[in-house]
Motif scaffolding. Sequence first.
Motif, PDB file in Angstrom:
ATOM      1  N   MET A  56      97.561  28.689  31.156  1.00 18.32           N
ATOM      2  CA  MET A  56      96.671  29.750  30.719  1.00 18.32           C
ATOM      3  C   MET A  56      95.490  29.866  31.672  1.00 18.32           C
ATOM      4  SD  MET A  56      94.592  30.210  27.110  1.00 18.32           S
ATOM      5  CE  MET A  56      96.079  30.026  26.120  1.00 18.32           C
ATOM      6  N   VAL A  57      95.150  31.099  32.027  1.00 21.70           N
ATOM      7  CA  VAL A  57      93.960  31.373  32.815  1.00 21.70           C
ATOM      8  C   VAL A  57      92.944  32.031  31.893  1.00 21.70           C
ATOM      9  CG1 VAL A  57      92.994  32.594  34.794  1.00 21.70           C
ATOM     10  CG2 VAL A  57      95.309  31.647  34.926  1.00 21.70           C
ATOM     11  N   VAL A  58      91.738  31.460  31.823  1.00 17.44           N
ATOM     12  CA  VAL A  58      90.681  32.019  30.991  1.00 17.44           C
ATOM     13  C   VAL A  58      89.424  32.186  31.827  1.00 17.44           C
ATOM     14  CG1 VAL A  58      91.606  30.956  28.899  1.00 17.44           C
ATOM     15  CG2 VAL A  58      89.795  29.796  30.170  1.00 17.44           C
ATOM     16  N   THR A  59      88.614  33.169  31.464  1.00 19.00           N
ATOM     17  CA  THR A  59      87.330  33.372  32.117  1.00 19.00           C
ATOM     18  C   THR A  59      86.214  33.116  31.113  1.00 19.00           C
ATOM     19  OG1 THR A  59      88.196  34.959  33.721  1.00 19.00           O
ATOM     20  CG2 THR A  59      85.843  35.029  33.289  1.00 19.00           C
ATOM     21  N   ASP A  60      85.222  32.353  31.559  1.00 19.67           N
ATOM     22  CA  ASP A  60      84.067  31.988  30.743  1.00 19.67           C
ATOM     23  C   ASP A  60      82.858  32.770  31.241  1.00 19.67           C
ATOM     24  OD1 ASP A  60      82.071  30.758  29.291  1.00 19.67           O
ATOM     25  OD2 ASP A  60      82.145  28.879  30.414  1.00 19.67           O
ATOM     26  N   THR A  61      82.250  33.551  30.358  1.00 22.16           N
ATOM     27  CA  THR A  61      81.102  34.375  30.750  1.00 22.16           C
ATOM     28  C   THR A  61      79.787  33.847  30.170  1.00 22.16           C
ATOM     29  OG1 THR A  61      81.542  35.854  28.873  1.00 22.16           O
ATOM     30  CG2 THR A  61      82.495  36.456  31.009  1.00 22.16           C
ATOM     31  N   GLU A 136     105.399  37.531  39.785  1.00 19.81           N
ATOM     32  CA  GLU A 136     104.094  37.500  40.450  1.00 19.81           C
ATOM     33  C   GLU A 136     103.642  36.073  40.745  1.00 19.81           C
ATOM     34  OE1 GLU A 136     101.344  41.133  39.665  1.00 19.81           O
ATOM     35  OE2 GLU A 136     101.740  40.164  37.734  1.00 19.81           O
ATOM     36  N   ILE A 137     104.284  35.098  40.108  1.00 16.76           N
ATOM     37  CA  ILE A 137     103.979  33.700  40.410  1.00 16.76           C
ATOM     38  C   ILE A 137     104.812  33.292  41.614  1.00 16.76           C
ATOM     39  CG2 ILE A 137     103.987  31.335  39.552  1.00 16.76           C
ATOM     40  CD1 ILE A 137     101.993  33.213  38.173  1.00 16.76           C
ATOM     41  N   THR A 138     104.147  32.902  42.689  1.00 15.94           N
ATOM     42  CA  THR A 138     104.839  32.554  43.923  1.00 15.94           C
ATOM     43  C   THR A 138     104.669  31.069  44.212  1.00 15.94           C
ATOM     44  OG1 THR A 138     102.886  33.212  45.192  1.00 15.94           O
ATOM     45  CG2 THR A 138     104.605  34.867  44.877  1.00 15.94           C
ATOM     46  N   GLY A 198      99.102  32.716  41.922  1.00 13.07           N
ATOM     47  CA  GLY A 198      99.352  33.812  40.998  1.00 13.07           C
ATOM     48  C   GLY A 198      98.120  34.658  40.783  1.00 13.07           C
ATOM     49  N   PRO A 199      98.247  35.692  39.949  1.00 13.40           N
ATOM     50  CA  PRO A 199      97.141  36.619  39.715  1.00 13.40           C
ATOM     51  C   PRO A 199      96.378  36.318  38.433  1.00 13.40           C
ATOM     52  CG  PRO A 199      99.148  37.576  38.887  1.00 13.40           C
ATOM     53  CD  PRO A 199      99.516  36.190  39.377  1.00 13.40           C
ATOM     54  N   TRP A 200      95.186  36.888  38.348  1.00  7.13           N
ATOM     55  CA  TRP A 200      94.427  36.921  37.090  1.00  7.13           C
ATOM     56  C   TRP A 200      93.466  38.108  37.157  1.00  7.13           C
ATOM     57  CZ3 TRP A 200      93.508  33.262  40.852  1.00  7.13           C
ATOM     58  CH2 TRP A 200      92.224  33.189  41.379  1.00  7.13           C
ATOM     59  N   ARG A 201      92.853  38.404  36.026  1.00  4.95           N
ATOM     60  CA  ARG A 201      91.936  39.539  35.940  1.00  4.95           C
ATOM     61  C   ARG A 201      90.493  39.052  35.912  1.00  4.95           C
ATOM     62  NH1 ARG A 201      95.561  40.039  32.134  1.00  4.95           N
ATOM     63  NH2 ARG A 201      94.063  39.445  30.511  1.00  4.95           N
ATOM     64  N   LEU A 202      89.644  39.704  36.676  1.00  2.00           N
ATOM     65  CA  LEU A 202      88.211  39.460  36.604  1.00  2.00           C
ATOM     66  C   LEU A 202      87.638  40.195  35.385  1.00  2.00           C
ATOM     67  CD1 LEU A 202      87.225  39.887  40.371  1.00  2.00           C
ATOM     68  CD2 LEU A 202      87.748  37.766  39.132  1.00  2.00           C
ATOM     69  N   ASP A 204      85.676  42.569  35.104  1.00  2.00           N
ATOM     70  CA  ASP A 204      85.628  44.030  35.250  1.00  2.00           C
ATOM     71  C   ASP A 204      87.009  44.665  35.322  1.00  2.00           C
ATOM     72  OD1 ASP A 204      86.561  43.365  37.762  1.00  2.00           O
ATOM     73  OD2 ASP A 204      84.843  44.168  38.868  1.00  2.00           O
ATOM     74  N   GLY A 205      88.067  43.850  35.137  1.00  2.48           N
ATOM     75  CA  GLY A 205      89.424  44.366  35.147  1.00  2.48           C
ATOM     76  C   GLY A 205      90.129  44.286  36.483  1.00  2.48           C
ATOM     77  N   THR A 206      89.411  43.949  37.551  1.00  2.93           N
ATOM     78  CA  THR A 206      90.021  43.819  38.866  1.00  2.93           C
ATOM     79  C   THR A 206      91.035  42.675  38.873  1.00  2.93           C
ATOM     80  OG1 THR A 206      87.990  44.599  39.915  1.00  2.93           O
ATOM     81  CG2 THR A 206      89.556  43.429  41.322  1.00  2.93           C
ATOM     82  N   ARG A 207      92.212  42.912  39.468  1.00  2.34           N
ATOM     83  CA  ARG A 207      93.224  41.859  39.593  1.00  2.34           C
ATOM     84  C   ARG A 207      93.075  41.177  40.945  1.00  2.34           C
ATOM     85  NH1 ARG A 207      97.629  41.419  36.429  1.00  2.34           N
ATOM     86  NH2 ARG A 207      99.025  40.995  38.166  1.00  2.34           N
ATOM     87  N   VAL A 208      93.041  39.861  40.915  1.00  5.32           N
ATOM     88  CA  VAL A 208      92.930  39.062  42.137  1.00  5.32           C
ATOM     89  C   VAL A 208      94.015  38.000  42.115  1.00  5.32           C
ATOM     90  CG1 VAL A 208      90.456  39.465  42.390  1.00  5.32           C
ATOM     91  CG2 VAL A 208      91.258  37.503  41.052  1.00  5.32           C
ATOM     92  N   ARG A 209      94.209  37.342  43.244  1.00  8.49           N
ATOM     93  CA  ARG A 209      95.174  36.249  43.356  1.00  8.49           C
ATOM     94  C   ARG A 209      94.494  35.029  43.962  1.00  8.49           C
ATOM     95  NH1 ARG A 209     100.518  37.228  42.795  1.00  8.49           N
ATOM     96  NH2 ARG A 209     100.980  35.357  44.015  1.00  8.49           N
ATOM     97  N   GLY A 210      95.067  33.885  43.694  1.00  7.03           N
ATOM     98  CA  GLY A 210      94.546  32.669  44.284  1.00  7.03           C
ATOM     99  C   GLY A 210      95.502  31.518  44.058  1.00  7.03           C
ATOM    100  N   LEU A 211      95.161  30.370  44.611  1.00 12.87           N
ATOM    101  CA  LEU A 211      95.982  29.173  44.495  1.00 12.87           C
ATOM    102  C   LEU A 211      95.766  28.509  43.145  1.00 12.87           C
ATOM    103  CD1 LEU A 211      95.398  27.658  48.041  1.00 12.87           C
ATOM    104  CD2 LEU A 211      97.507  28.721  47.206  1.00 12.87           C
ATOM    105  N   PHE A 212      96.875  28.166  42.479  1.00 17.38           N
ATOM    106  CA  PHE A 212      96.825  27.411  41.237  1.00 17.38           C
ATOM    107  C   PHE A 212      96.998  25.909  41.501  1.00 17.38           C
ATOM    108  CE2 PHE A 212      98.562  31.156  38.514  1.00 17.38           C
ATOM    109  CZ  PHE A 212      97.323  31.767  38.572  1.00 17.38           C
ATOM    110  N   ALA A 213      97.891  25.572  42.404  1.00 17.97           N
ATOM    111  CA  ALA A 213      98.189  24.162  42.676  1.00 17.97           C
ATOM    112  C   ALA A 213      98.673  24.015  44.110  1.00 17.97           C
ATOM    113  CB  ALA A 213      99.243  23.633  41.706  1.00 17.97           C
ATOM    114  N   VAL A 214      98.321  22.888  44.721  1.00 15.24           N
ATOM    115  CA  VAL A 214      98.745  22.599  46.092  1.00 15.24           C
ATOM    116  C   VAL A 214      99.284  21.172  46.140  1.00 15.24           C
ATOM    117  CG1 VAL A 214      98.047  22.386  48.505  1.00 15.24           C
ATOM    118  CG2 VAL A 214      97.061  24.192  47.085  1.00 15.24           C
TER     119      VAL A 214
END
Length: 221
Positions: A56-61, A136-138, A198-202, A204-214
């Motif tokens: 799960m990806v969550v954003t804390d504001t 979308e998960i690579t 994979g992706p997640w939403r900021l 403001d609704g913008t979709r971005v991608r980044g590394l989950f695990a290396v």
Amino acid sequence: MAVIHATTVKPTKLELLTAWLPSRPWYGGGAGGPELAKAGGFRLDDPQGEVGIEFMVVTDTSGTDPVTYLLPLTYRGAPLDGAEHALVGTMEHGVLGRRWAYDGCHDPVLVAQLLALIEGRVQAQAQSTSDTPDHEITRSHTGDGPLPTDRATTATDDAEGTALDVARGTTLRLHRVLRPAPEDPSALPPTATGHVAGPWRLPDGTRVRGLFAVLHADPRN
């Protein structure tokens, strides 16, 4: 394939996480506690069909700036022996009954399936839809042969994430605090032998991608 039930869960996952997150060394939210919203994620299947596996990806504001976390979770129908320290909480599922939710970095089923994902032996699944691959998960893997999945794995938290000692000379690093980043192989650390992104939403609704695990190989071993 895991079945996603359309039902209620009490307390909700976000309610459990709101109480649990401030205890983590990588928590960076406000002093009054997190204010969480789901921002993305995916699932993996347990080959035995017993353990629910969710990333799960969550954003804390709650703080000055939003912070996005990656939360690998497992859901079990009975307590996991020896994992009391990794218990996030218990909840009542409308179909499955009492469920024990764990920090999945301490659950051998999640660790084994995450390694299988990196090596291309399993497919990521949609977070909220049954029997639906999430393309979308690579992932990538340049190592030799499958990594062992039958050994005890030590999970160590620090201010940025969790390190899993998955084999001699090999460490799986989970980025608990997520940041948008290029996925190009040249952007990976020189010790990297695999990754999941994979992706997640900021907010403001913008979709971005980044590394989950290396996956890292220590050249000294």
